[in-house]
Design an enzyme around this catalytic site. Structure first.
Site, PDB file in Angstrom:
ATOM      1  N   CYS A  62      -0.310   3.955   1.997  1.00  0.00           N
ATOM      2  CA  CYS A  62      -0.489   3.842   4.043  1.00  0.00           C
ATOM      3  C   CYS A  62       1.384   4.540   4.148  1.00  0.00           C
ATOM      4  CB  CYS A  62      -0.157   1.768   4.199  1.00  0.00           C
ATOM      5  SG  CYS A  62      -2.653   2.150   3.009  1.00  0.00           S
ATOM      6  N   ASP A  63       2.204   3.581   2.828  1.00  0.00           N
ATOM      7  CA  ASP A  63       4.029   3.556   3.694  1.00  0.00           C
ATOM      8  C   ASP A  63       4.699   4.630   2.586  1.00  0.00           C
ATOM      9  OD1 ASP A  63       2.600   1.887   5.218  1.00  0.00           O
ATOM     10  OD2 ASP A  63       2.746   0.063   4.264  1.00  0.00           O
ATOM     11  N   CYS A  84       0.646  -1.645  -0.166  1.00  0.00           N
ATOM     12  CA  CYS A  84       0.240  -0.138   0.171  1.00  0.00           C
ATOM     13  C   CYS A  84       0.759   1.295   0.092  1.00  0.00           C
ATOM     14  CB  CYS A  84      -1.064  -0.053   1.508  1.00  0.00           C
ATOM     15  SG  CYS A  84      -1.838   1.642   1.324  1.00  0.00           S
TER      16      CYS A  84
END
Ligand code: NAP
Length: 330
Positions: free
Chosen positions: A153-154, A150
């Site tokens: 997200c990261d 992701c």
């Protein structure tokens, strides 16, 4: 001793709250929340069990540019919040719970969570799909330590770092382009010499000076001591092997439908997608499936939302027909 899927002894399950609902929705992505909206407007007071990924995969998308009505694009998480707000406005109840077992062998259908057993007259399954893994050495060990599924997200953790993106589809290019906001370079490794992704994304990727491609290549291992340090590559045409230093590996190689709970209870295709007819009806009357759990083809927010609405409309008809046939049963 009998155990359910969550690993708790069946005796403990007897202490649970038991609640009857007319329509239960499993999943809180675009399909689930659209189904909830339609069912709520039919005054069925649907209950939505969110599952662990609230908002589904769309909720993890930084910006969605192809959902109609948002000419400037809309954040995936923001769109999920709007879906939820609209469904709740008409009476849907959204609970942060995950089903651990289902029994579709008789009605009402039984859906068990850690804290409750729900008895549902009808069910819409919108449990979506999860990212596929490569299954190579180092992948599992270094997940969360440089390996990710992701970018939204990261990505932030890779400021001025080099990252490798695996895959040649829309997700790989879209997420790879998102990563160029942070990373110093994004190397897309694809197993063929042409991309599966759509033309617009291909053009954007080719035009972006931070993006480069490694063609006809697969990862054979991810290496690093606690953190990702590089990937081992193999050229599938020449057989040549090499080591590419990198700080992160983002893997976007497709998805697998989340249908484990329904195995042996509903008809599925060879890849595990739930089979439905044109009306979203599964092999069990009163059980409908919508969105990516039943759709290996389109997998768009707009199509999932449409399937969710259609599934709820059919569930509403099913419950109405039943009331006419057996008044007072509901
Ligand atoms: P996808 O279209 O199935 O692409 C998966 C990619 O991973 C393919 O390029 C495939 O290679 C590669 N791959 C699969 N298994 C692999 C393996 N074991 N090792 C190495 N590479 C592997 O999946 P997706 O990109 O997640 O897209 C899924 C659906 O969502 C599509 O319908 C897509 O259009 C849609 N989507 C749309 C958007 C958008 O419209 N903006 C954004 C994201 C996703 P091959 O090409 O050789 O098969």
């Amino acid at each position: 001793m009998e155990f359910n899927l969550s690993g708790f002894p069946a005796a403990e399950a007897q202490q649970k709250k038991v609640e009857s609902v007319r329509l239960l929705v499993l999943g809180s992505g675009p399909a689930g929340l659209s189904a909830a909206l339609y069912a709520a407007r039919a005054e069925l007071t649907p209950l939505v069990l969110t599952g662990v990924e609230i908002g589904g995969q769309a909720g993890l998308t930084f910006i969605i540019e192809n959902y109609p009505g948002f000419p400037e694009g809309v954040g995936g998480y923001q769109l999920g919040e709007l879906f939820q707000k609209q469904a709740e406005k008409f009476g849907a109840r959204v609970e942060f719970e995950t089903a651990s077992a289902v029994d579709l062998s008789r009605r009402p259908f039984k859906i068990s969570t850690y804290g409750a057993d729900y008895l549902a007259d009808s069910l819409v399954i919108a449990t979506g799909a999860s990212s596929n893994h490569l299954g190579i050495p180092g992948e599992k060990e270094l997940t969360g330590h440089g390996v990710s599924y992701c970018a939204t997200c990261d990505g932030y953790f890779f400021k001025e770092k080099r990252v490798v993106v695996v895959g040649g589809g829309d997700s790989a290019l879209e997420e790879g382009l998102f990563l160029t906001r942070y990373a110093s370079s994004v190397t897309i490794v694809h197993r063929r010499d042409s991309l599966r992704a759509g033309a617009i994304l291909q053009k954007r990727a080719h035009d972006n000076p931070k993006v480069n491609f490694v063609w006809n290549s697969v990862l054979t291992a991810i290496v690093g001591d606690h953190l990702v340090e590089g990937v081992k590559l193999k050229n599938v045409v020449s057989g040549e092997e090499s080591l590419l230093p990198t700080d992160g590996v983002f893997i976007f190689i497709g998805h697998t439908p989340n249908t484990e709970l329904f195995k042996g209870q509903l008809e599925m295709d060879e890849r595990g997608y739930i089979k439905t007819d044109m009306l979203m009806q599964t092999s069990v009357p009163g059980v409908y499936a919508a969105g990516e759990v039943a759709d290996p083809n389109f997998r768009q927010v707009v199509t999932s939302a449409g399937m969710g609405a259609a599934a709820a409309m059919q569930a509403i008809k099913y419950l109405e027909k039943e009331e006419v046939q057996s008044p007072g049963v509901a």
